[in-house]
Motif scaffolding. Sequence first.
Motif, mmCIF file in Angstrom:
data_model
loop_
_atom_site.group_PDB
_atom_site.id
_atom_site.type_symbol
_atom_site.label_atom_id
_atom_site.label_comp_id
_atom_site.label_asym_id
_atom_site.label_seq_id
_atom_site.Cartn_x
_atom_site.Cartn_y
_atom_site.Cartn_z
ATOM 1 N N TYR B 71 0.843 -1.176 0.000
ATOM 2 C CA TYR B 71 0.000 0.000 0.000
ATOM 3 C C TYR B 71 0.888 1.238 0.000
ATOM 4 C CZ TYR B 71 1.089 0.240 4.973
ATOM 5 O OH TYR B 71 1.730 0.334 6.176
ATOM 6 N N PHE B 273 5.348 -1.711 8.774
ATOM 7 C CA PHE B 273 4.437 -1.261 7.723
ATOM 8 C C PHE B 273 3.105 -1.991 7.758
ATOM 9 C CE2 PHE B 273 7.909 1.077 5.942
ATOM 10 C CZ PHE B 273 7.283 2.119 5.285
ATOM 11 N N ASN B 274 3.003 -3.042 8.550
ATOM 12 C CA ASN B 274 1.707 -3.734 8.600
ATOM 13 C C ASN B 274 0.766 -3.190 9.672
ATOM 14 O OD1 ASN B 274 -0.138 -5.592 7.503
ATOM 15 N ND2 ASN B 274 0.203 -6.961 9.225
ATOM 16 N N ALA B 275 1.230 -2.255 10.477
ATOM 17 C CA ALA B 275 0.356 -1.704 11.518
ATOM 18 C C ALA B 275 -0.168 -0.334 11.095
ATOM 19 C CB ALA B 275 1.113 -1.593 12.823
ATOM 20 N N VAL B 276 -1.439 -0.084 11.376
ATOM 21 C CA VAL B 276 -1.985 1.238 11.062
ATOM 22 C C VAL B 276 -1.395 2.267 12.030
ATOM 23 C CG1 VAL B 276 -4.070 2.632 10.901
ATOM 24 C CG2 VAL B 276 -4.092 0.270 10.119
ATOM 25 N N ARG B 277 -1.363 1.904 13.301
ATOM 26 C CA ARG B 277 -0.692 2.776 14.275
ATOM 27 C C ARG B 277 0.200 1.921 15.158
ATOM 28 N NH1 ARG B 277 -5.537 7.153 15.682
ATOM 29 N NH2 ARG B 277 -5.889 7.670 13.511
ATOM 30 N N SER B 477 -0.969 12.368 10.368
ATOM 31 C CA SER B 477 -1.764 11.155 10.240
ATOM 32 C C SER B 477 -1.637 10.664 8.808
ATOM 33 C CB SER B 477 -3.219 11.390 10.636
ATOM 34 O OG SER B 477 -3.859 12.218 9.719
ATOM 35 N N PHE B 478 -1.705 9.362 8.648
ATOM 36 C CA PHE B 478 -1.412 8.787 7.346
ATOM 37 C C PHE B 478 -2.669 8.239 6.696
ATOM 38 C CE2 PHE B 478 2.602 8.489 9.661
ATOM 39 C CZ PHE B 478 3.413 9.175 8.778
ATOM 40 N N ASN B 479 -2.852 8.562 5.462
ATOM 41 C CA ASN B 479 -3.951 8.019 4.692
ATOM 42 C C ASN B 479 -3.394 6.945 3.774
ATOM 43 O OD1 ASN B 479 -6.608 9.841 5.055
ATOM 44 N ND2 ASN B 479 -4.746 10.941 5.543
ATOM 45 N N ILE B 480 -3.910 5.765 3.965
ATOM 46 C CA ILE B 480 -3.346 4.599 3.297
ATOM 47 C C ILE B 480 -4.184 4.253 2.081
ATOM 48 C CG2 ILE B 480 -2.939 2.120 3.563
ATOM 49 C CD1 ILE B 480 -2.278 2.682 6.495
#
Lengths: 500, 500
Positions: B71, B273-277, B477-480
């Motif tokens: 992603y 990289f597999n965790a949202v936070r 904050s990151f938008n994936i």
Amino acid sequence: MEVYAKRFTIRCGALQHPTNKLRNERSSMKVLQELRDRIANRVNINLREMEVDVRPMLDALVPLTQFSKFYAFYGLTPYHPLHFHFSNSTLAGSYFLGKCVVEFSMIYKSDVRGDELKVKDDAFVCDGLKIPLHADEEIHIKDSFLIKTLVHNFSHDPESPEEFLIQNSASLPYANIHGAPVEGSFLGPFCTIDLTTVHDTVVGEFAYLQTGEMAHHYVAPGQIWISGPHFDFKYRYDPEVLSRYIRHEPGKYPQGEFINFIEARERDFEEVFNAVRVSRELEVPSGASVSQYAVVKGACTLGENVLVAQRAYLEDAQLGKGANAQENCYIIASRLAGYNVTAHGAKIIQADMGEKVFVGFNSFLRGKLEAGLKVGGGSVIMPHTIIDLQDPVEVPEATLVWGFVANAEDLAQNSIPLSELEQVKGDFARGKMVFTGSGSEFVQAFGHRIDHILEANGAYWKGEESRGHAQSEQDISFNIVQPYPVGDLKGMYPTIDIRP
Amino acid sequence: MEVYAKRFTIRCGALQHPTNKLRNERSSMKVLQELRDRIANRVNINLREMEVDVRPMLDALVPLTQFSKFYAFYGLTPYHPLHFHFSNSTLAGSYFLGKCVVEFSMIYKSDVRGDELKVKDDAFVCDGLKIPLHADEEIHIKDSFLIKTLVHNFSHDPESPEEFLIQNSASLPYANIHGAPVEGSFLGPFCTIDLTTVHDTVVGEFAYLQTGEMAHHYVAPGQIWISGPHFDFKYRYDPEVLSRYIRHEPGKYPQGEFINFIEARERDFEEVFNAVRVSRELEVPSGASVSQYAVVKGACTLGENVLVAQRAYLEDAQLGKGANAQENCYIIASRLAGYNVTAHGAKIIQADMGEKVFVGFNSFLRGKLEAGLKVGGGSVIMPHTIIDLQDPVEVPEATLVWGFVANAEDLAQNSIPLSELEQVKGDFARGKMVFTGSGSEFVQAFGHRIDHILEANGAYWKGEESRGHAQSEQDISFNIVQPYPVGDLKGMYPTIDIRP
């Protein structure tokens, strides 16, 4: 519904914006506060004749700080028409699919799914009239807040086939909006409006409506009402029984067994929602799919073509071929023989369910080790049924069950064999349930609907072209969006537009 | 650069689209294949006089299936002008910030950061001329592929202050594009173009350019070239030495120590990289920030105002106050005293670094337990320096170091005290390094640059208004976003537009 009574009178044309005084402060989350008040005003204006004030309820429901804590996502597949437009709004944990426009709205942990959006040139057939669509259908959410609310559209309204509109409305935790445009309405916790367009209407907690259209109505808590051209089914929960399971006072979060049950399992969801892609040790047979946003605990087995939707919760559950576990459902220590529908928000605990048993929206079926529940094949557990057992109970095959059932005597008062109901013409009553019209049309309507659900969900899939949700949802990727992390806009989302 | 030589001749006006034959197949990833060929053609056309064919290189670099596996994300803060437009393109693991437009491009595991985009009405001052901006500056990437490439813009080009353009270009793994518009160019692996606008140019592996502007040039592998109005610095790596660290043959993925080093640590990144936070047990002092997409292993300590950027790798690292660890850098078993700059792609292993030591882009500093590296305070390790030790080496304070250093003798040939360099006027040579011009201007220019970096990164922050990256990046904050999961469009992204 005095609990929703207004604390002050709204005078039209003289609405004071309560956050004006905040305008000059550099307060964090200012825009979010203004948005909440803006929506509350719009809902209140629409419901002015009911003297409802939704503001204290909204304030109590979700602390604004929560809105900056969670993310939301948009599902992407090659099978759904794609367009997501999102502006002046906030989201948390939502799940959109297909064409959706969201403006000036607050959506918190909702599932909004456009799986069955109609596309341009499809024809909507109603009363023998063919209405071709001049554009793809779109879900449009405007000036509304939907808290933990599912909007699953298989929209039924022939008057506006291109737009599925939710406007100037508020819905409380675990209310289901299903195929149902909503305007200027308030939906209490755990209520369901199903294929029912509502305007300027207040729906009490745990009420269930399937009446086609409704305007300027007040629907009492625990009212179950299904009305078609040829039949009418009504049942109302005893308020005392209902309040054990769900009650709601303004300025407080809803309370009761339903809430306790869900809150005890919230932490399990946090884990799955923190991973971008989840891998789990679970055999998923051909044609089946398990959302990465479902919880799967203990020893679970799945048959072919099983659909486990996001936010479904399985623990020690056996799901036979073609069974589906829909959003917000819980299946715990239970066996489902196959082709079972467990609808949005339904809970099944310690039960043995025969083949093709339908369990409707938000039903709560709780057996115990020493008081097991057995449901015979082909039975229909009506939406919003509560079976919470003291003694073992066995529902015979092909039986319709409704209302509150704690033991075998209750069951006798709250069920009827489908074959018996098919014979009913005219008025019929049993326990607190009142029916009028054609029993056979009622049974047929339910039968068709269950078959539509199984087919749409892919229960009958044989590896050919026409995939159901169980097959398509193996192929979904999620786009995760997050709010502004700090400042005036904290908790708000930027404008997002996703197109092909 | 015969390794890049064309295998067939491109005849203008008669380009055959090699994927035409695929057009009628319902092949998965068809659109992605066409995009790759489209870009390769555009790069080749721009470089036709160099007879370069980038196609076999691109085919070998990343299997197309990789593009559907990862992603990408867009960073959202209240501090950066917001607009992300993305169309007809694919991404993986990218990180955008600020105003960015991407069209017809393939970007794989890149960092593209608009931290320092200029905004409307800012004035660009150059040679005494003031050029006010008529619009916010925007990064624009078009018809290009950037593989594992960083684009960090502190853009320097006064000719086009509103647009930072990368067009018709290809860059290979770990090439850095830094403040550098690029048109019709090919950038080899681990090269850096730093504040240098390049047109129709081929840059060989591990070359470093800081020359203001360059057109129709071929830059040899391992060429280090810094050129200003008043000085010129040149060094070229021995090709044999270079090939141990990085070499590149067409049709193959780049090889050598650099690649081995990075690949051995790739798995550590997969987890973060597999965790949202991500939550980690690490004390992050006031004014400091650690990207959730950094790897932090072993016993690490951080001082105040430390910045650890995404894709930085720390293992048993001590970072003193104001130190920064930039994207793609690795700091392992080392102590950095404070106010250290570890630039993009730099690696520091088993080293003791004094205060305010600068380690430039892609430098590779590797001590051993029995052959430690000590660098005195205020020293400047030039970009693209390789210090790979057999014996212990101590770099004295305030020393400039360049080129290849394996032992103390090499150091003598590849370093000069800054005070000595300041005295140089005219021609000067040491080892394979050739300098001409004003040594004091060269030293001053580096000093200013290092101070700009420390300031921009927030190393000197005292809790007042003017935040640096270390302070602002706590609040991101990151938008994936993810690609189409199956079908013709597999691996491609939908059009995405994010605005305030």
